[in-house]
Every structure is written in structure tokens, then in C-alpha cells.
Design a protein around this motif. Structure first.
Motif, PDB file in Angstrom:
ATOM      1  N   GLY A   1       0.768  -1.235   0.000  1.00 22.83           N
ATOM      2  CA  GLY A   1       0.000   0.000   0.000  1.00 22.83           C
ATOM      3  C   GLY A   1       0.796   1.280   0.000  1.00 22.83           C
ATOM      4  O   GLY A   1       0.213   2.371  -0.003  1.00 22.83           O
ATOM      5  N   MET A   2       2.145   1.205   0.008  1.00 23.62           N
ATOM      6  CA  MET A   2       2.931   2.437  -0.049  1.00 23.62           C
ATOM      7  C   MET A   2       2.773   3.092  -1.416  1.00 23.62           C
ATOM      8  O   MET A   2       2.733   2.416  -2.445  1.00 23.62           O
ATOM      9  N   VAL A   3       2.689   4.423  -1.422  1.00 17.55           N
ATOM     10  CA  VAL A   3       2.499   5.193  -2.649  1.00 17.55           C
ATOM     11  C   VAL A   3       3.713   6.086  -2.866  1.00 17.55           C
ATOM     12  O   VAL A   3       4.154   6.791  -1.947  1.00 17.55           O
ATOM     13  N   ALA A   4       4.274   6.062  -4.080  1.00 19.81           N
ATOM     14  CA  ALA A   4       5.410   6.909  -4.424  1.00 19.81           C
ATOM     15  C   ALA A   4       4.922   8.206  -5.058  1.00 19.81           C
ATOM     16  O   ALA A   4       4.073   8.181  -5.970  1.00 19.81           O
ATOM     17  N   LEU A   5       5.438   9.343  -4.585  1.00 22.21           N
ATOM     18  CA  LEU A   5       5.118  10.656  -5.121  1.00 22.21           C
ATOM     19  C   LEU A   5       6.325  11.206  -5.878  1.00 22.21           C
ATOM     20  O   LEU A   5       7.405  10.616  -5.858  1.00 22.21           O
ATOM     21  N   ASP A   6       6.155  12.362  -6.522  1.00 22.65           N
ATOM     22  CA  ASP A   6       7.197  12.814  -7.446  1.00 22.65           C
ATOM     23  C   ASP A   6       8.248  13.724  -6.829  1.00 22.65           C
ATOM     24  O   ASP A   6       9.179  14.146  -7.523  1.00 22.65           O
ATOM     25  N   SER A   7       8.153  14.028  -5.541  1.00 21.56           N
ATOM     26  CA  SER A   7       9.161  14.880  -4.898  1.00 21.56           C
ATOM     27  C   SER A   7       9.012  14.821  -3.384  1.00 21.56           C
ATOM     28  O   SER A   7       7.928  14.502  -2.872  1.00 21.56           O
TER      29      SER A   7
END
Length: 295
Positions: A44-50
Motif C-alpha cells: 500500500g505504499m504510494v510513491a510521489l514525485d518529490s
């Protein structure tokens, strides 16, 4: 449960983040130049762009990156955490970095309306996997109490050492003790082996006496079994000892044992061992002795 930004998913960070998700926290991250670990994504971890985007979503931010410049880039750089920091956000740096820059970083974060703790860890990959890390904390008591339920998910021994930077001072002291104990273990086992004793039996006997230590137990076994996959990499321990020696110079303090251990680590690095586990220090001594433990 909290929404936590966790930046730094290496050997230590991956299991630490996994424990937080298993405890019910929602995690977001930023992965520089790479992709999110599949196992963490499936959980469930979500990667963001910064890092800025992470700060805009999280109420607690944890960093676990290799060195001082990495922390400065993530927290204070372009598109860094500080640009998206919301009032009252708690930033916990669990990296091992220099104490004086830590104090400067803490001031920048608190001046921007956040709270800051330096909370470096000891225990290596095993401690991270088993949620048994020792965590050494610097910062205000109120911030420490706020962070404690989160830190308890990842560690067993959690101590507020003092104000900002005190956690990093404690971690440098820890790394001095660990390096010198690895060196002592290596020298003792190397002596026993070259003198003709059964080095496994010697280790077993020493574990029952005053020489007993976790390093003799874990890393002594690594030395005998020749298992030098990290663990904790020699190049990272070199970085920590550089912090110790640089700080010692500013304090007019002599640390001869630390300097010698650093030279042995450098001998390993010069022979392709920068990414060996730090128990691999024994290989530098074996080269000097023209003898390998157990041979």
C-alpha cells in the motif's frame, strides 16, 4: 494512525517502513532515480514525485538516507520537504549524519513551522527486520513524546539523549565502540586461529566470559563462516568514523583507536570491500598476517 512520509528505502529503511504499514500507518514516499520496491507497493505504499509532495500529504516525515548531503537535499533542497511543510509537521531524521549540520537543519525546519528530531539507529539490518533497533534521539521532550508511538514500532531501546544534535553525537559514539569492538574481535579470533586453536571453540568459550558481546556473537560468527554480505556496509561505517575524527579535531581530542579502525576499513575498501559487511574488517588484518581465520 498517522499518514507518514518515509524517504530512504535501503537495507534498513525497507523493513522499517514495512513495520509501520503493518502497524496500520499509511505511508507515502519519494524514490530518487528509481522505482518503488514491489513488496512495499503491494502493501500500500504510494510513491510521489518529490519530497515536497510527500510533505504536502504527510503529518510525520521520516528520512533514512546515507549521509549529511542527502538529508540536506531531501529536506532543504529544491522541491524538498521544507517547501511543502505544513505547520506542526514532525520531521524525524533517522539517518546517521554530522551533529552540527543536524542542528542547522533542525533550526530551518522549526523556523518553517515544523518540529524536528534527530533519531539515528543502531542494530543493523537484523535490528531493522526484527523491529529491535536502538534509537538515539535529540530534540524537545514534547516532540519526543509525540514520536514515541511511531518509534516503538521500529525499535526496542529508545532514549531521548538531549536537544537537537544529541542523538547524532550518541550515534557517533556508538560507531566508535562498534568499530573498535569489531577490531578487537577480529584480532582475538585471528590470534587464536594462527596459534592453532579451534577458533569456533574459542569463540564459544569467550561468549561465556567477560569478553562476551553481541559483536563477538554475531560478527565473530560471520568472520568464522566467511559471510560478509551486508549487514552494514564498510563504506557507511567509514563515513561514520570520518564524522568522529572530524569532530575530534574540532574538540582537540585524540581518538587513536578510531583512526586505526578507519585505516583497516580503508584497507578493505582498497581491495574491493567497500560494500562488505563491516565484519569484513577482519580481512585487512588477515592480509597483514598472511593467514585466514579457520585455515
Amino acid at each position: 494512525m498517522s499518514k507518514i512520509g518515509f524517504i530512504g528505502l535501503g537495507i534498513m529503511g525497507r523493513p522499517m517502513a514495512g513495520h509501520l504499514m503493518a502497524a496500520g500507518h499509511e505511508l507515502v514516499t519519494y524514490v530518487k532515480g528509481g522505482s518503488l520496491n514491489n513488496e512495499l507497493a503491494e502493501k500500500g505504499m504510494v510513491a510521489l514525485d518529490s519530497p515536497k509532495a510527500v510533505a504536502e500529504q504527510a503529518e510525520i516525515i521520516i528520512t533514512m538516507v546515507p549521509d549529511t548531503p542527502d538529508v540536506e537535499e531531501v529536506l532543504l533542497g529544491e522541491q524538498g520537504v521544507i517547501e511543502g511543510l505544513k505547520p506542526g509537521t514532525l520531521v524525524i531524521d533517522m539517518s546517521s549524519i554530522a551533529p552540527i549540520p543536524t542542528q542547522a537543519i533542525a533550526k530551518r525546519i522549526t523556523d518553517a513551522g515544523g518540529e524536528f528530531l534527530d533519531a539515528p539507529v543502531s542494530g543493523g539490518e537484523g535490528g531493522a527486520i526484527n523491529a529491535a533497533l536502538t534509537i538515539m534521539v535529540g530534540g524537545p521532550e514534547a516532540s519526543f513524546q509525540r514520536a514515541l508511538p511511531v518509534l516503538e514500532v521500529m525499535g526496542k531501546t529508545i532514549t531521548l539523549i538531549g536537544d537537537h544534535g544529541a542523538g547524532q553525537i550518541c550515534k557517533v559514539a556508538n560507531q566508535i565502540v562498534v568499530a573498535l569492538t569489531i577490531q578487537a574481535t577480529a584480532e582475538g579470533l585471528l590470534f587464536a586461529s594462527k596459534a592453532g586453536a579451534d577458533v569456533s571453540k574459542v569463540r564459544e568459550a569467550l561468549l561465556g566470559g567477560l569478553a562476551q558481546s553481541k559483536i563477538l556473537d554475531v560478527h565473530g560468527e560471520r568472520m568464522i563462516n566467511r559471510t560478509f554480505d551486508p549487514g552494514f556496509r564498510i563504506r557507511l561505517h567509514q563515513k561514520d568514523l570520518n564524522l568522529a575524527l572530524e569532530s575530534a579535531r574540532t574538540l582537540d581530542l585524540s581518538l587513536p583507536g578510531t583512526a586505526n579502525a578507519q585505516q583497516l576499513f580503508q584497507g578493505c575498501a582498497a581491495n574491493g570491500g567497500a560494500d562488505w559487511d563491516h565484519a569484513g574488517l577482519v580481512r585487512a588484518l588477515e592480509e597483514l598476517a598472511n593467514h585466514e581465520i579457520g585455515s
